[in-house]
Design a protein around this motif. Structure first.
Motif, short mmCIF file in Angstrom:
data_model
loop_
_atom_site.label_atom_id
_atom_site.label_comp_id
_atom_site.label_asym_id
_atom_site.label_seq_id
_atom_site.Cartn_x
_atom_site.Cartn_y
_atom_site.Cartn_z
N ARG A 18 49.91 33.06 34.03
CA ARG A 18 48.79 33.07 34.99
C ARG A 18 48.52 34.46 35.54
O ARG A 18 47.40 34.75 35.95
N TYR A 19 49.52 35.33 35.56
CA TYR A 19 49.35 36.71 36.02
C TYR A 19 49.14 37.66 34.84
O TYR A 19 48.25 38.50 34.87
N LEU A 22 45.72 37.96 33.22
CA LEU A 22 44.67 38.64 33.99
C LEU A 22 44.55 40.13 33.66
O LEU A 22 43.60 40.78 34.08
N HIS A 162 45.53 38.51 41.07
CA HIS A 162 45.39 37.10 41.45
C HIS A 162 45.12 36.97 42.95
O HIS A 162 44.19 36.28 43.37
#
Length: 177
Positions: A18-19, A22, A162
């Motif tokens: 999820r990080y 990015l 995030h």
């Protein structure tokens, strides 16, 4: 510093995608410098009178989000350093939901938190600039799982991205009317 390849599957827990997702493949030190300049600019738009704002009951204040960014960067950078130095000592996990309320960030001045985060980021950048190509791919153990310094570098950058996104969408920080 040169481009640091994005970490491959197996270099980090899937949770951290999820990080990592990015952040494009990049020169991490350069990106981290660009981020701190942008982050300082974003927080400069927040007055001290608004720094305690929470978008919902039980959510972190703007100050607490910044304190969280500082704490996580310290933890992830220590993990990065440990793995890069070929230290196989297993490192513990941490519970950010326990750390945030006990950090006292909400009782501090926002400007002091910005300065602290900037100092932590400067140390992270210096560390990254000093690592050899080999050091970026060494393996360490954190929270019971294997992880590499390059995964941790991408996590640091992605974690900041995030939370800045959350500050924009949920707190309207950095949004010009």
């Amino acid at each position: 510093m040169a481009v640091i390849a994005k970490p491959a599957d197996g270099e980090f827990l899937p949770y951290y995608s999820r990080y990592i997702d990015l952040i494009p493949e990049c020169d991490l030190a350069r990106l981290l410098q660009q981020q701190i300049d942008a982050t300082r600019a974003v927080f400069s738009t927040v007055g001290e009178d608004r720094a305690g704002y929470r978008y919902a009951p039980g959510k972190w204040s703007i100050r607490e989000v910044l304190g969280h960014l500082a704490d996580i960067e310290r933890v992830m950078t220590y993990r990065l350093l440990t793995a890069a130095r070929a230290d196989a000592t297993p490192l513990p996990g941490m519970d950010e939901n326990a750390w945030v309320p006990s950090s006292g960030a909400d009782q501090r001045k926002l400007a002091d938190l910005v300065d602290e985060f900037s100092a932590i980021r400067a140390a992270t950048i210096a560390l990254c600039k000093g690592l050899s190509d080999e050091a970026w791919t060494r393996r360490g153990v954190a929270n019971g799982h294997a992880i590499t310094p390059r995964a941790l570098g991408y996590i640091v950058a992605g974690h900041e991205r995030h939370h800045l996104g959350t500050l924009r969408t949920r707190y309207a920080v950095g949004v010009r009317e």
